[in-house]
Motif scaffolding. Structure first.
Motif, short mmCIF file in Angstrom:
data_model
loop_
_atom_site.label_atom_id
_atom_site.label_comp_id
_atom_site.label_asym_id
_atom_site.label_seq_id
_atom_site.Cartn_x
_atom_site.Cartn_y
_atom_site.Cartn_z
N SER A 43 0.84 -1.19 0.00
CA SER A 43 0.00 0.00 0.00
C SER A 43 0.87 1.25 0.00
N VAL A 44 0.46 2.26 -0.75
CA VAL A 44 1.21 3.51 -0.84
C VAL A 44 0.68 4.47 0.22
N LEU A 45 1.59 5.08 0.98
CA LEU A 45 1.19 6.06 1.98
C LEU A 45 0.96 7.40 1.29
N VAL A 46 -0.26 7.89 1.36
CA VAL A 46 -0.62 9.16 0.72
C VAL A 46 -0.89 10.19 1.81
N ARG A 47 -0.22 11.32 1.73
CA ARG A 47 -0.39 12.36 2.74
C ARG A 47 -1.83 12.88 2.74
N PRO A 48 -2.33 13.26 3.91
CA PRO A 48 -3.74 13.66 4.03
C PRO A 48 -4.16 14.78 3.09
N HIS A 49 -3.31 15.83 2.93
CA HIS A 49 -3.68 16.95 2.04
C HIS A 49 -3.88 16.45 0.62
N LEU A 50 -2.98 15.59 0.15
CA LEU A 50 -3.08 15.08 -1.21
C LEU A 50 -4.27 14.14 -1.34
N ALA A 51 -4.47 13.29 -0.36
CA ALA A 51 -5.61 12.37 -0.40
C ALA A 51 -6.93 13.13 -0.47
N GLU A 52 -7.02 14.24 0.27
CA GLU A 52 -8.25 15.03 0.27
C GLU A 52 -8.49 15.66 -1.11
N ILE A 53 -7.42 16.17 -1.73
CA ILE A 53 -7.57 16.76 -3.06
C ILE A 53 -8.01 15.70 -4.06
N LEU A 54 -7.38 14.55 -4.04
CA LEU A 54 -7.72 13.50 -4.99
C LEU A 54 -9.14 12.97 -4.77
N ASP A 55 -9.57 12.97 -3.53
CA ASP A 55 -10.92 12.51 -3.24
C ASP A 55 -11.97 13.49 -3.76
N ARG A 56 -11.63 14.78 -3.79
CA ARG A 56 -12.60 15.82 -4.17
C ARG A 56 -12.63 16.10 -5.67
N THR A 57 -11.62 15.66 -6.41
CA THR A 57 -11.50 16.09 -7.80
C THR A 57 -11.72 14.94 -8.78
N HIS A 58 -12.34 15.30 -9.91
CA HIS A 58 -12.62 14.34 -10.98
C HIS A 58 -11.85 14.68 -12.25
N HIS A 59 -11.22 15.85 -12.29
CA HIS A 59 -10.55 16.32 -13.49
C HIS A 59 -9.13 16.76 -13.13
N VAL A 60 -8.22 16.61 -14.09
CA VAL A 60 -6.82 16.97 -13.88
C VAL A 60 -6.35 17.84 -15.05
N VAL A 61 -5.77 18.99 -14.73
CA VAL A 61 -5.11 19.83 -15.72
C VAL A 61 -3.62 19.80 -15.42
N VAL A 62 -2.83 19.40 -16.39
CA VAL A 62 -1.38 19.36 -16.22
C VAL A 62 -0.78 20.56 -16.94
N THR A 63 -0.10 21.43 -16.20
CA THR A 63 0.57 22.56 -16.84
C THR A 63 1.81 22.01 -17.55
N PHE A 64 2.08 22.53 -18.75
CA PHE A 64 3.10 21.91 -19.57
C PHE A 64 4.48 21.97 -18.94
N SER A 65 4.75 22.96 -18.12
CA SER A 65 6.08 23.06 -17.51
C SER A 65 6.39 21.86 -16.64
#
Length: 234
Positions: free
Chosen positions: A3-25
């Motif tokens: 199992s991968v340990l995911v930090r709470p802040h990141l887990a919360e963002i991933l749980d709330r979001t359905h879309h991803v925008v990747v900036t080209f940089s």
């Protein structure tokens, strides 16, 4: 599988979001010698008889010079655009990609996330780059410089979400700089910074709290797979 340990802040963002925008940089660089391209545009402007200030004449930012060219006339702007576009297309044939990009795109697809790319480069150069690397089929919409120039407020990122027809609050933007993370937060979206691509971790933190920082795109891909099943039906 471990199992991968995911930090709470990141887990919360991933749980709330359905879309991803990747900036080209985050992915790569289609202007490896920006100062040389800026000089080309500056020389072209001088040939037209346009008088630049000392500050403008010594700028090493091709995009600042492009804005200056369009300020002269539409025709001169198009000539500057062609110079920058040609340099970007040349780079697209050889520029490397950040490790983990394919893994991130595949993880987003596996979990039902729409992935878009936003770039300050020309859309055709970005498409050529992604196609060469075998990534184009993993990415949805690509918004480039043409879109940005039609939307002067794009630095706040809100026009990006409007163009993609996705709610900012349901979107995670993957960034390489603090300025991009700040623009993301001002637009009401969630920022995920990737350290050491452009800036170190300590520079990426901050803002209004809707953010997280990861050590690599590979680590982010692992977190997406760990945290995210397919998004709920709208």
């Amino acid at each position: 599988m471990t199992s991968v340990l995911v930090r709470p802040h990141l887990a919360e963002i991933l749980d709330r979001t359905h879309h991803v925008v990747v900036t080209f940089s985050v992915l790569g660089n289609l202007l490896p010698e920006p100062a040389a391209v800026a000089r080309q545009v500056g020389e072209m402007l001088q040939e037209t008889g346009h008088q630049m200030s000392i500050l403008e004449g010594t700028s090493d930012n091709p995009f600042d010079m492009l804005a200056e060219a369009y300020g002269v006339s539409e025709e001169v702007g198009r000539r500057a655009e062609q110079l920058i576009h040609d340099a970007e297309v040349d780079a697209a044939d050889s520029a490397p990609v950040t490790a983990g990009a394919a893994e991130l795109f595949e993880a987003c697809r596996a979990t039902g996330r729409l992935v878009a790319v936003y770039a300050s480069h020309s859309e055709s150069a970005v498409g050529r780059y992604l196609h060469r690397l075998g990534l184009r089929s993993l990415v949805g919409p690509t918004l480039g410089r043409g879109f940005a120039m039609r939307n002067p407020a794009v630095r706040a990122l809100a026009p990006v979400f409007e163009a993609l027809r996705v709610p900012a609050r349901e979107t995670a933007v993957v960034c390489a700089t603090f300025s991009a993370m700040s623009a993301t937060q001002r637009a009401g979206a969630h920022a995920i910074g990737v350290e050491r691509i452009r800036e170190p971790r300590k520079m990426l933190h901050g803002g209004e709290g809707r953010n997280a920082v990861v050590r690599s795109l590979t680590a982010l891909a692992e977190a997406v797979r760990e945290c995210c099943g397919p998004p709920p039906e709208a």
